[in-house]
Design an enzyme around this catalytic site. Structure first.
Site, short mmCIF file in Angstrom:
data_model
loop_
_atom_site.label_atom_id
_atom_site.label_comp_id
_atom_site.label_asym_id
_atom_site.label_seq_id
_atom_site.Cartn_x
_atom_site.Cartn_y
_atom_site.Cartn_z
N SER A 675 0.80 -1.23 0.00
CA SER A 675 0.00 0.00 0.00
C SER A 675 0.83 1.27 0.00
O SER A 675 0.28 2.37 -0.14
CB SER A 675 -0.95 0.00 1.21
OG SER A 675 -0.21 -0.04 2.41
N LYS A 718 -6.29 3.44 8.73
CA LYS A 718 -5.45 4.41 8.02
C LYS A 718 -6.09 5.80 8.02
O LYS A 718 -5.40 6.82 8.24
CB LYS A 718 -5.23 3.93 6.59
CG LYS A 718 -4.33 2.70 6.50
CD LYS A 718 -4.19 2.19 5.08
CE LYS A 718 -3.28 0.97 5.03
NZ LYS A 718 -3.12 0.43 3.66
#
Length: 786
Positions: A675, A718
């Protein structure tokens, strides 16, 4: 046959029949019968005796009496106590009762006498006589109670009539049978009837003898076993062995056990083996332990689940803040169970970071459903026998954890928590994850076979709840059998409510305090959450609250304080200096520094990626303990940049004459995952083109060689990290749009979330300088060597 009518006193006999040539005593007590005997004694001592059909009738009439009776001659009359006469009489001949006269004092009977004429030839008589004697002899041999003198006396008789009369008088017959013999007026008929009666009696006696022999054999066997058992008991007492007492105790427990016939038969066999084995035998303790285990298992014993869905909802709400998906699933399960009477127990898997309440929610579910609660820790289990049990051939064998959990619960339908199922490991002793497949498969666990117990266990009614930190660690076949429920990280607001409503109260009570002695302000509680803990769950937060309570307890005792109040100003006195500060956005835009978003085992975090370029020989360096996947993302990123270098006026010679170094701070912490791909590409382009990156932009996403942005996981954590860091714009892959919509507004509030399909979508906003247009026919200045 000649007949003659007579008028004679009569006596009705109850339960008794007198035959001709028979001398017998009989007692009479009825006034009418006594008068009849007296009348007979005054005349010729002749009396007609006839049997009553129903012995219970006290004043019989003609219809209550049989038609055939016997004329007797009274030999003796004795007066007995209580107005009873005992009469000794001899049967003379048969007679037929015709009528009874109206005499109020006694029965006055009109009878018809008859004398039988001899019409049979000698051969027929001889045949009947021999048949009679043979039948009588067989009867006597089976009966065994007829005297030898009587047998020899009858066997010597050559007169058919006398032999018939003697046999009829001396064999034990019911009065109904004697009455039939009496009514058989003809000699031939009488002989055949008597032979038939004796044949029937022979069959009955033979059956009786067989039954008695079987009973005697059984009694003898039981008696023999009893004597032998008593002898063994004495021997064992002398040898100080108590197997028999324990075996008897096991037998009593087996009678009380709720189990199927097959299970009881298996246990009975093992108890019998235990009886026959010596106390000093090494196998004795093994069999005893096995029997005890089988008797302790709840084969058919089940607890009754709660059907109050409102109560269950209240318990779940009171015990836990948030966790809406988990609560909804449990209430759905309970609703189905109530409607169908028996719903299939789901196999739920709670997945999330440590300290988010996965284990405690299972305990609350058990409380809400009124189920027994069993916790099985699977962390580090690497032996298949831990799940399936050891085979009894091994020394120290024991049941597996599943069977042992059922035994501990005491019911066959508990709630069983399989804690840390992602920490299962395997070695040469077997694959534990594969052993769990049978446990968690609804089609197979109806007959789960533990190697130690050997008898199939029904696990279909067990409510399994598993917990895991990382789904990636769970084998795919095992994961397929479970229903995943994600327990995500808590927001600061959720942590605040959990701490205020649950953790603080719990720690105050645990440390011997009460709300009157200690209190904490909301601002202090929020500072503890933000400044002293950095985690996805609340485990560390609970420890800090416990630390405050312990120091406050000491302070109340040493300084004799009546109460302690924890505020934001005096918090450092109890917990020391603030340990964590949120890595907020940078003060100014910088070249080659980009803020990425990462998911860790303790929640989300921001990841600052730094890139430097320097003159060199085209080397590409990666530092900061990066994993293989992250390194490959960086390689894919530099390949993408080189493929589009003309768009950013980067010369072909640049990559041969410059080194590129990517570093991710906190180098001691391992980092991995795809990511960070878009973040590294953005940082590299910024460093190469010398265009600063906006400090208030954060991003996450996987990069491809063609610059496409692929979806990622852990989005809630996140975004929470980005919000805490004060970021304004967050780029996420466009394919994660549905995930963003499911996240509560409490997390996304204040964030400008933008969706990226390609790298160009991110670079156009993140880079503060103007991004050059795609190369046209007109020649533009390229980035040359520094």
């Amino acid at each position: 046959m000649t007949e003659e009518m007579k008028h004679i006193p009569a006596v009705a006999l109850r339960g008794m029949t007198i035959l001709p040539a028979m001398i017998v005593h009989f007692d009479i007590s009825r006034e009418m019968s006594i008068k009849a005997v007296e009348q007979a004694m005054l005349s010729d001592q002749k009396l007609f005796v006839v049997t009553q059909k129903d012995p219970e009738v006290s004043e019989p009439v003609l219809d209550d009496l049989y038609r055939i009776g016997t004329i007797v001659e009274i030999k003796q009359v004795i007066k007995m106590p209580k107005n009873i006469l005992r009469v000794l009489a001899e049967g003379i001949q048969r007679a037929e009762l015709v009528d009874i006269s109206d005499n109020p004092e006694y029965l006055d009977a009109d009878i018809l006498t008859f004398v039988e004429e001899d019409t049979m030839d000698q051969n027929t008589k001889e045949a009947l006589l021999r048949s009679m004697k043979e039948t009588f002899e067989r009867y006597c041999s089976v009966n065994g109670k007829v005297s030898k003198e009587l047998i020899s006396q009858i066997m010597e008789l050559n007169d058919l009539e006398k032999a018939t009369a003697q046999i009829a008088m001396n064999i034990p017959l019911y009065y109904e049978q004697k009455q039939k013999v009496l009514e058989a007026v003809e000699l031939k008929e009488r002989c055949e009837l008597l032979c038939s009666i004796m044949e029937n009696e022979i069959q009955i006696l033979q059956i009786k003898i067989e039954i008695q022999e079987k009973v005697k054999e059984r009694i003898d066997k039981n008696q023999r076993e009893y004597i032998m058992r008593e002898q063994m008991k004495l021997i064992r007492e002398e040898l100080k062995e108590d197997n028999v007492n324990e075996a008897d105790q096991f037998e009593e427990e087996l009678k009380k056990l709720k189990a199927s016939k097959e299970v009881k038969e298996k246990i009975q066999k093992e108890i019998q083996r235990y009886r026959n084995i010596g106390m000093n035998s090494g196998e004795s303790s093994v069999i005893r332990g096995y029997i005890e285990t089988l008797l302790e298992m709840p084969w058919d014993k089940a607890s009754k689940d709660s059907k109050d869905i409102e109560r269950a909802r209240e318990i779940l709400e009171a015990d836990h803040y948030g966790l809406e998906k988990v609560k909804e699933r449990i209430l759905e399960f309970l609703s189905v169970r109530i409607l169908t009477k028996k719903g299939d127990s789901p196999i739920l898997c709670l997945v999330g970071p440590p300290g988010t309440g996965k284990t405690s929610i299972a305990r609350s579910i058990a409380k809400a459903l009124d189920k027994k609660y069993v916790r099985i820790s699977l962390g580090g289990v690497r032996d298949e026998a831990e799940i399936r049990g050891h085979r009894r051939t091994y020394i120290g064998a024991m049941p597996g954890r599943i069977a042992n959990g059922i035994r501990t619960a005491g019911v066959k339908n508990p709630l069983m928590l399989l804690d840390e199922i992602d920490k299962l490991s395997s070695d040469y002793k077997g694959d534990t994850a594969s052993a769990m497949l049978e446990v968690l498969d609804g089609e197979q666990n109806v007959k789960f076979r533990d190697h130690y117990i050997e008898i199939p266990l029904d696990l279909s009614e067990v409510l399994f709840i598993a917990t895991a930190n990382d789904v990636q660690s769970i084998p795919r076949p095992l994961l397929d059998r479970m229903e995943l429920i994600e327990v995500t990280s808590y927001t600061e607001n959720e942590k605040f409510h959990i701490a205020k409503e649950h953790l603080w109260i719990k720690q105050v009570e645990k440390n011997g305090l009460n709300p009157e002695k200690i209190s904490i302000t909301d601002d202090a509680l929020r500072k503890v959450i933000s400044g002293y803990t950095r985690e996805a769950g609340v485990r560390g937060l609970e420890r800090k609250l416990g630390e405050i309570c312990r120091k406050a307890a000491r302070e109340t005792l040493e300084k004799k304080k009546k109460s302690v109040k924890i505020t934001e100003e005096n918090l450092e006195k109890y917990l020391g200096k603030v340990r964590f500060t949120i890595q907020t956005l940078n003060d100014q835009d910088e070249i080659g520094i980009v803020r990425g978003l990462a998911w860790t085992s303790v929640g989300g975090d921001t990841l600052q990626i730094e890139v430097n370029t320097m003159p060199g020989r085209g080397e590409f360096k990666l530092t900061g303990q990066l994993g293989d996947v992250m390194k490959e993302s960086a390689q894919a990123g530099i390949s993408y940049i080189r493929s589009v270098s003309s768009q950013y006026h980067i010369s072909d010679e640049y990559f041969r004459k410059h080194d590129i170094h990517i570093h991710i701070p906190e180098g001691a912490v391992p980092k991995d995952g795809p990511s960070a791909g878009v973040t590294m590409v953005t940082a590299m382009i910024s460093a190469i083109t010398k265009i600063p990156v906006r400090a208030d932009v954060a991003m996450t996403g996987e990069i491809t060689l063609r610059g496409r942005v692929l979806p990622i996981g852990g989005l809630k954590e996140k975004l929470l990290a980005a919000r805490n860091a004060g970021m304004k714009i967050v780029f996420v892959p466009s394919k994660n749009k549905l995930d963003v919509e499911e996240i509560s507004t409490e997390i996304t509030k204040g964030l400008d979330i933008r969706y990226a399909e390609t790298m160009e979508d991110i670079l156009q906003v993140a880079l503060t300088g103007k991004i050059p247009e795609k190369k046209s026919g007109k020649k533009k200045k390229k980035v040359e060597d520094e």
